[in-house]
Design a protein around this motif. Structure first.
Motif, PDB file in Angstrom:
ATOM      1  N   ALA A  15       0.801  -1.226   0.000  1.00 24.53           N
ATOM      2  CA  ALA A  15       0.000   0.000   0.000  1.00 24.53           C
ATOM      3  C   ALA A  15       0.835   1.278   0.000  1.00 24.53           C
ATOM      4  CB  ALA A  15      -0.928   0.000   1.210  1.00 24.53           C
ATOM      5  N   TYR A  16       2.153   1.185   0.129  1.00 23.20           N
ATOM      6  CA  TYR A  16       2.997   2.365   0.328  1.00 23.20           C
ATOM      7  C   TYR A  16       2.827   3.414  -0.767  1.00 23.20           C
ATOM      8  CZ  TYR A  16       7.103   5.204   1.315  1.00 23.20           C
ATOM      9  OH  TYR A  16       7.934   6.243   1.584  1.00 23.20           O
ATOM     10  N   LEU A  17       3.050   3.064  -2.014  1.00 25.52           N
ATOM     11  CA  LEU A  17       2.948   4.051  -3.090  1.00 25.52           C
ATOM     12  C   LEU A  17       1.507   4.466  -3.348  1.00 25.52           C
ATOM     13  CD1 LEU A  17       5.694   2.861  -5.590  1.00 25.52           C
ATOM     14  CD2 LEU A  17       5.720   4.873  -4.109  1.00 25.52           C
ATOM     15  N   HIS A  18       0.559   3.575  -3.136  1.00 25.19           N
ATOM     16  CA  HIS A  18      -0.853   3.946  -3.261  1.00 25.19           C
ATOM     17  C   HIS A  18      -1.180   5.062  -2.280  1.00 25.19           C
ATOM     18  CE1 HIS A  18      -5.155   3.575  -3.870  1.00 25.19           C
ATOM     19  NE2 HIS A  18      -5.271   3.588  -2.554  1.00 25.19           N
ATOM     20  N   GLN A  19      -0.734   4.917  -1.047  1.00 18.69           N
ATOM     21  CA  GLN A  19      -0.972   5.950  -0.038  1.00 18.69           C
ATOM     22  C   GLN A  19      -0.260   7.246  -0.402  1.00 18.69           C
ATOM     23  OE1 GLN A  19       0.256   4.025   3.573  1.00 18.69           O
ATOM     24  NE2 GLN A  19      -1.720   2.999   3.838  1.00 18.69           N
ATOM     25  N   PHE A  20       0.930   7.154  -0.963  1.00 18.61           N
ATOM     26  CA  PHE A  20       1.672   8.337  -1.369  1.00 18.61           C
ATOM     27  C   PHE A  20       0.930   9.076  -2.484  1.00 18.61           C
ATOM     28  CE2 PHE A  20       4.888  10.292  -4.188  1.00 18.61           C
ATOM     29  CZ  PHE A  20       5.341  11.279  -3.320  1.00 18.61           C
ATOM     30  N   VAL A  21       0.466   8.348  -3.484  1.00 17.14           N
ATOM     31  CA  VAL A  21      -0.203   8.960  -4.628  1.00 17.14           C
ATOM     32  C   VAL A  21      -1.595   9.477  -4.258  1.00 17.14           C
ATOM     33  CG1 VAL A  21      -1.182   8.467  -6.918  1.00 17.14           C
ATOM     34  CG2 VAL A  21       1.094   7.616  -6.323  1.00 17.14           C
ATOM     35  N   LYS A  22      -2.372   8.679  -3.572  1.00 15.78           N
ATOM     36  CA  LYS A  22      -3.776   9.030  -3.293  1.00 15.78           C
ATOM     37  C   LYS A  22      -3.961   9.918  -2.065  1.00 15.78           C
ATOM     38  CE  LYS A  22      -5.404   6.611  -6.703  1.00 15.78           C
ATOM     39  NZ  LYS A  22      -6.065   7.207  -7.831  1.00 15.78           N
ATOM     40  N   ARG A  23      -3.171   9.705  -1.030  1.00 15.97           N
ATOM     41  CA  ARG A  23      -3.362  10.425   0.238  1.00 15.97           C
ATOM     42  C   ARG A  23      -2.270  11.439   0.548  1.00 15.97           C
ATOM     43  NH1 ARG A  23      -4.761   5.322   4.098  1.00 15.97           N
ATOM     44  NH2 ARG A  23      -6.517   4.548   2.876  1.00 15.97           N
ATOM     45  N   GLY A  24      -1.165  11.363  -0.187  1.00 16.62           N
ATOM     46  CA  GLY A  24      -0.061  12.281   0.080  1.00 16.62           C
ATOM     47  C   GLY A  24       0.731  11.933   1.323  1.00 16.62           C
ATOM     48  N   THR A  25       0.746  10.653   1.672  1.00 15.60           N
ATOM     49  CA  THR A  25       1.482  10.180   2.842  1.00 15.60           C
ATOM     50  C   THR A  25       2.508   9.145   2.399  1.00 15.60           C
ATOM     51  OG1 THR A  25      -0.462  10.479   4.197  1.00 15.60           O
ATOM     52  CG2 THR A  25       1.248   9.077   5.097  1.00 15.60           C
ATOM     53  N   PRO A  30      11.435   9.674   0.736  1.00 16.93           N
ATOM     54  CA  PRO A  30      12.826   9.790   1.164  1.00 16.93           C
ATOM     55  C   PRO A  30      13.770   9.609  -0.031  1.00 16.93           C
ATOM     56  CG  PRO A  30      11.609   8.403   2.676  1.00 16.93           C
ATOM     57  CD  PRO A  30      10.713   8.658   1.493  1.00 16.93           C
ATOM     58  N   GLU A  31      14.915  10.243   0.032  1.00 12.39           N
ATOM     59  CA  GLU A  31      15.865  10.247  -1.076  1.00 12.39           C
ATOM     60  C   GLU A  31      16.202   8.840  -1.571  1.00 12.39           C
ATOM     61  OE1 GLU A  31      20.451  11.638  -1.768  1.00 12.39           O
ATOM     62  OE2 GLU A  31      19.201  12.826  -0.430  1.00 12.39           O
ATOM     63  N   GLN A  32      16.468   7.941  -0.655  1.00 12.38           N
ATOM     64  CA  GLN A  32      16.854   6.571  -1.042  1.00 12.38           C
ATOM     65  C   GLN A  32      15.704   5.848  -1.743  1.00 12.38           C
ATOM     66  OE1 GLN A  32      19.937   5.956  -0.791  1.00 12.38           O
ATOM     67  NE2 GLN A  32      20.032   3.831  -1.336  1.00 12.38           N
TER      68      GLN A  32
END
Length: 59
Positions: A15-25, A30-32
């Motif tokens: 769910a990590y990238l889904h949350q980043f794209v949809k929720r902004g979390t 992080p750079e790495q």
């Protein structure tokens, strides 16, 4: 390629990238993780907001 499989490629849960794209979390990757994402997608890291990026070799 979907968000879940790319999340796994960079060592995160499905769910990590889904949350980043949809929720902004998180607010910023992080750079790495941004580096690993650019490599996984074979894109210039500047497309993901990097200042001093990694970019694929152009032949």
């Amino acid at each position: 390629m979907d968000l879940a499989s790319v999340s796994r490629m960079i060592g995160r849960n499905d769910a990590y990238l889904h949350q980043f794209v949809k929720r902004g979390t998180p607010r910023r990757l992080p750079e790495q993780e941004r580096l690993h994402l650019a490599i996984a997608l074979n894109i210039d890291e500047r497309e993901l907001g990097a200042r001093d990026p990694w970019s694929p070799v152009v032949l």
